[in-house]
Write a protein that holds these residues in place. Structure first.
Motif, PDB file in Angstrom:
ATOM      1  N   ASP A  38       0.844  -1.187   0.000  1.00  0.00           N
ATOM      2  CA  ASP A  38       0.000   0.000   0.000  1.00  0.00           C
ATOM      3  C   ASP A  38       0.886   1.247   0.000  1.00  0.00           C
ATOM      4  OD1 ASP A  38      -1.818   2.012   0.490  1.00  0.00           O
ATOM      5  OD2 ASP A  38      -2.776   1.015   2.187  1.00  0.00           O
ATOM      6  N   PRO A  39       0.661   2.188  -0.906  1.00  0.00           N
ATOM      7  CA  PRO A  39       1.471   3.413  -0.930  1.00  0.00           C
ATOM      8  C   PRO A  39       1.413   4.182   0.392  1.00  0.00           C
ATOM      9  CG  PRO A  39       0.111   3.265  -2.906  1.00  0.00           C
ATOM     10  CD  PRO A  39      -0.300   2.142  -2.006  1.00  0.00           C
ATOM     11  N   GLU A  42       4.032   2.598   2.560  1.00  0.00           N
ATOM     12  CA  GLU A  42       5.364   3.022   2.120  1.00  0.00           C
ATOM     13  C   GLU A  42       5.655   4.449   2.576  1.00  0.00           C
ATOM     14  OE1 GLU A  42       5.380   2.386  -2.107  1.00  0.00           O
ATOM     15  OE2 GLU A  42       6.265   0.401  -1.868  1.00  0.00           O
ATOM     16  N   ALA A  43       4.669   5.331   2.466  1.00  0.00           N
ATOM     17  CA  ALA A  43       4.852   6.721   2.899  1.00  0.00           C
ATOM     18  C   ALA A  43       5.075   6.787   4.406  1.00  0.00           C
ATOM     19  CB  ALA A  43       3.639   7.553   2.497  1.00  0.00           C
ATOM     20  N   PHE A  44       4.362   5.964   5.158  1.00  0.00           N
ATOM     21  CA  PHE A  44       4.523   5.930   6.610  1.00  0.00           C
ATOM     22  C   PHE A  44       5.922   5.461   6.993  1.00  0.00           C
ATOM     23  CE2 PHE A  44       4.223   3.456  10.591  1.00  0.00           C
ATOM     24  CZ  PHE A  44       3.906   4.490  11.457  1.00  0.00           C
TER      25      PHE A  44
END
Length: 150
Positions: A38-39, A42-44
């Protein structure tokens, strides 16, 4: 005394005998499905890594901070330091421990002493202190031992 005749019936017959273990069913193997990360996750993960990088104090960040703030006489009072942002605060809050941080590596270059009064700068309220450069060479620890005065 125990009665001479047992009132309990002992187990008799096939239901009470052990049964040999049956054959196990073979394990069916199947490939794991492909999945997409999940993007948002990844951002987290990237945000956590950036936070860790930003809030980790190193000897280099402390030295750079002090080089920017120490005057020509090599002394700096804690209450005289203007803490402008979070990055400066992260280093500032550890200055009082500079002589013992990083296994005392900066203790040979800087000395910290407590002074009368308190400092309160909107970020921190603590006893005031003075940091003094003990080495006349600003970057004495950055060069090999034989080349300190170059």
């Amino acid at each position: 005394m125990a009665p001479a005749i047992s009132l309990l019936r002992p187990p008799i017959g096939t239901p009470h005998l052990s049964i040999p273990r049956g054959r196990k069913a073979p394990i069916e193997l199947e490939a794991l499905p492909d999945f997409e990360i999940d993007p948002a996750i990844e951002a987290f993960v990237e945000a956590k890594a950036a936070y860790r990088r930003r809030t980790t104090v190193t000897a280099e960040t402390m030295t750079a901070f002090l080089d920017r703030h120490l005057g020509l006489d090599g002394t700096l009072r804690g209450s005289a330091i203007a803490v402008a942002d979070v990055d400066a605060f992260v280093v500032f809050q550890r200055l009082r421990e500079i002589d013992v941080l990083f296994e005392g590596a900066l203790g040979t270059r800087y000395a910290v002493s407590r002074v009368e009064g308190r400092l309160s700068n909107g970020w921190l309220d603590c006893p005031d202190f003075v940091i003094r450069r003990t080495s006349s060479d600003r970057h004495a620890g950055d060069r090999p031992a034989g080349n300190r005065h170059a």
